[in-house]
Design a protein around this motif. Structure first.
Motif, PDB file in Angstrom:
ATOM      1  N   GLN A 115       0.831  -1.204   0.000  1.00 52.98           N
ATOM      2  CA  GLN A 115       0.000   0.000   0.000  1.00 52.98           C
ATOM      3  C   GLN A 115       0.864   1.251   0.000  1.00 52.98           C
ATOM      4  O   GLN A 115       0.577   2.212  -0.720  1.00 52.98           O
ATOM      5  CB  GLN A 115      -0.928   0.000   1.219  1.00 52.98           C
ATOM      6  N   ALA A 116       1.933   1.240   0.806  1.00 49.84           N
ATOM      7  CA  ALA A 116       2.823   2.405   0.867  1.00 49.84           C
ATOM      8  C   ALA A 116       3.508   2.644  -0.480  1.00 49.84           C
ATOM      9  O   ALA A 116       3.639   3.797  -0.926  1.00 49.84           O
ATOM     10  CB  ALA A 116       3.867   2.205   1.965  1.00 49.84           C
ATOM     11  N   ASN A 117       3.930   1.567  -1.137  1.00 52.30           N
ATOM     12  CA  ASN A 117       4.584   1.709  -2.445  1.00 52.30           C
ATOM     13  C   ASN A 117       3.615   2.245  -3.491  1.00 52.30           C
ATOM     14  O   ASN A 117       3.958   3.149  -4.270  1.00 52.30           O
ATOM     15  CB  ASN A 117       5.135   0.359  -2.900  1.00 52.30           C
ATOM     16  N   ILE A 118       2.416   1.682  -3.535  1.00 50.58           N
ATOM     17  CA  ILE A 118       1.437   2.137  -4.523  1.00 50.58           C
ATOM     18  C   ILE A 118       1.027   3.576  -4.242  1.00 50.58           C
ATOM     19  O   ILE A 118       0.812   4.371  -5.169  1.00 50.58           O
ATOM     20  CB  ILE A 118       0.212   1.193  -4.539  1.00 50.58           C
ATOM     21  N   GLU A 119       0.952   3.935  -2.978  1.00 51.70           N
ATOM     22  CA  GLU A 119       0.624   5.316  -2.622  1.00 51.70           C
ATOM     23  C   GLU A 119       1.694   6.279  -3.142  1.00 51.70           C
ATOM     24  O   GLU A 119       1.373   7.350  -3.681  1.00 51.70           O
ATOM     25  CB  GLU A 119       0.481   5.454  -1.116  1.00 51.70           C
ATOM     26  N   LYS A 120       2.953   5.899  -2.993  1.00 47.53           N
ATOM     27  CA  LYS A 120       4.036   6.748  -3.507  1.00 47.53           C
ATOM     28  C   LYS A 120       3.952   6.871  -5.024  1.00 47.53           C
ATOM     29  O   LYS A 120       4.202   7.941  -5.590  1.00 47.53           O
ATOM     30  CB  LYS A 120       5.390   6.175  -3.091  1.00 47.53           C
ATOM     31  N   ILE A 121       3.607   5.790  -5.705  1.00 48.92           N
ATOM     32  CA  ILE A 121       3.450   5.820  -7.157  1.00 48.92           C
ATOM     33  C   ILE A 121       2.328   6.775  -7.547  1.00 48.92           C
ATOM     34  O   ILE A 121       2.474   7.610  -8.445  1.00 48.92           O
ATOM     35  CB  ILE A 121       3.183   4.399  -7.697  1.00 48.92           C
ATOM     36  N   VAL A 122       1.211   6.658  -6.856  1.00 44.04           N
ATOM     37  CA  VAL A 122       0.053   7.513  -7.157  1.00 44.04           C
ATOM     38  C   VAL A 122       0.395   8.982  -6.959  1.00 44.04           C
ATOM     39  O   VAL A 122       0.104   9.828  -7.829  1.00 44.04           O
ATOM     40  CB  VAL A 122      -1.150   7.114  -6.276  1.00 44.04           C
ATOM     41  N   THR A 123       1.016   9.311  -5.849  1.00 41.08           N
ATOM     42  CA  THR A 123       1.308  10.721  -5.565  1.00 41.08           C
ATOM     43  C   THR A 123       2.346  11.287  -6.533  1.00 41.08           C
ATOM     44  O   THR A 123       2.250  12.449  -6.934  1.00 41.08           O
ATOM     45  CB  THR A 123       1.778  10.909  -4.110  1.00 41.08           C
ATOM     46  N   ARG A 124       3.311  10.476  -6.929  1.00 38.19           N
ATOM     47  CA  ARG A 124       4.302  10.962  -7.892  1.00 38.19           C
ATOM     48  C   ARG A 124       3.682  11.160  -9.267  1.00 38.19           C
ATOM     49  O   ARG A 124       4.007  12.115  -9.973  1.00 38.19           O
ATOM     50  CB  ARG A 124       5.493  10.007  -7.952  1.00 38.19           C
ATOM     51  N   LEU A 125       2.795  10.267  -9.654  1.00 37.57           N
ATOM     52  CA  LEU A 125       2.103  10.449 -10.923  1.00 37.57           C
ATOM     53  C   LEU A 125       1.247  11.715 -10.894  1.00 37.57           C
ATOM     54  O   LEU A 125       1.263  12.510 -11.832  1.00 37.57           O
ATOM     55  CB  LEU A 125       1.224   9.229 -11.214  1.00 37.57           C
ATOM     56  N   GLN A 126       0.517  11.899  -9.825  1.00 33.39           N
ATOM     57  CA  GLN A 126      -0.331  13.086  -9.713  1.00 33.39           C
ATOM     58  C   GLN A 126       0.498  14.359  -9.685  1.00 33.39           C
ATOM     59  O   GLN A 126       0.100  15.372 -10.269  1.00 33.39           O
ATOM     60  CB  GLN A 126      -1.207  12.976  -8.471  1.00 33.39           C
ATOM     61  N   SER A 127       1.655  14.312  -9.023  1.00 34.70           N
ATOM     62  CA  SER A 127       2.527  15.489  -8.990  1.00 34.70           C
ATOM     63  C   SER A 127       3.041  15.841 -10.374  1.00 34.70           C
ATOM     64  O   SER A 127       3.339  17.005 -10.661  1.00 34.70           O
ATOM     65  CB  SER A 127       3.717  15.239  -8.055  1.00 34.70           C
ATOM     66  N   ALA A 128       3.125  14.828 -11.248  1.00 32.15           N
ATOM     67  CA  ALA A 128       3.567  15.049 -12.621  1.00 32.15           C
ATOM     68  C   ALA A 128       2.405  15.429 -13.535  1.00 32.15           C
ATOM     69  O   ALA A 128       2.583  15.551 -14.747  1.00 32.15           O
ATOM     70  CB  ALA A 128       4.263  13.803 -13.153  1.00 32.15           C
TER      71      ALA A 128
END
Length: 210
Positions: A115-128
């Motif tokens: 969950q923590a890894n997928i959350e980091k992926i989601v937030t980085r994608l959204q930041s981009a």
């Protein structure tokens, strides 16, 4: 005088109109990143049978101008996908389907870490500036009730926290069906991928048009 005014107005607005038309055209072009594991990559399938290729074809047939980018890596965990995210972003996606966690589950890795890894992926994608749709997975029953409860809960939790559309189960309608899977009984065959695309298409289309 009125005719002259219309002519002058048309000349004045022409560059604006052209720019607006170009922006509209660009806005309709979707670069769809499919970030996942072997279920996305198209394990033991030709390239045109993999999920991103079949999804792109179905979306184009539905009238959407979409280029799907296959960012699936067989055997990848959520941690592996996170580590290569910058490489995936280099393809300049506008939208991303995040379909991860199956290998974390099969290896019995911590659902909380996934969950923590997928959350980091989601937030980085959204930041981009990338719009994200989450694609869920379900835990195998043999991993036990506690593990299944914790794992299965991670996708709805992330979807709610980040206001993401969620497709609950990537293998819906395909899992356990021998006619839709390869000899290993796990990975979809060409027909299995087609069934996955058929079931997901309404959700993905609504998301892309939203």
């Amino acid at each position: 005088m009125a005719r002259l005014f219309v002519i002058l107005l048309t000349i004045t607005l022409s560059p604006f109109s052209a720019a607006w038309g170009q922006a509209q055209s660009q806005g309709q072009t979707v670069r769809l990143l499919a970030l996942g594991d072997s279920l996305t990559a198209g394990y033991n399938l030709p390239a045109d049978a993999a999920f991103p290729a079949q999804l792109e074809k179905a979306l184009r047939e539905a009238g959407l101008n979409v280029t799907a980018i296959n960012a699936g890596v067989s055997g990848d965990t959520s941690a592996g996908a996170l580590s290569r995210l910058d490489w995936s972003l280099a393809d300049k996606p506008t939208h991303a389907l995040v379909a991860l966690g199956a290998n974390d589950m099969l290896r019995g890795l911590s659902p909380e870490n996934a969950q923590a890894n997928i959350e980091k992926i989601v937030t980085r994608l959204q930041s981009a500036g990338v719009k994200v749709m989450l694609v869920g997975m379900l835990a195998a029953p043999n991993l036990g009730e506690d593990y299944g409860r914790r794992f299965n809960a991670l996708y709805p939790a992330l979807a709610e926290k980040y206001k993401l559309p969620l497709y609950p189960f990537f293998l819906d309608g395909v899992a356990t069906r021998r006619d839709l899977t390869l000899d290993d009984g796990m990975h979809p065959n060409r027909a299995g991928v087609a069934e996955m695309v058929k079931r997901m298409l309404p959700s993905v289309t609504a998301w892309l048009k939203g």
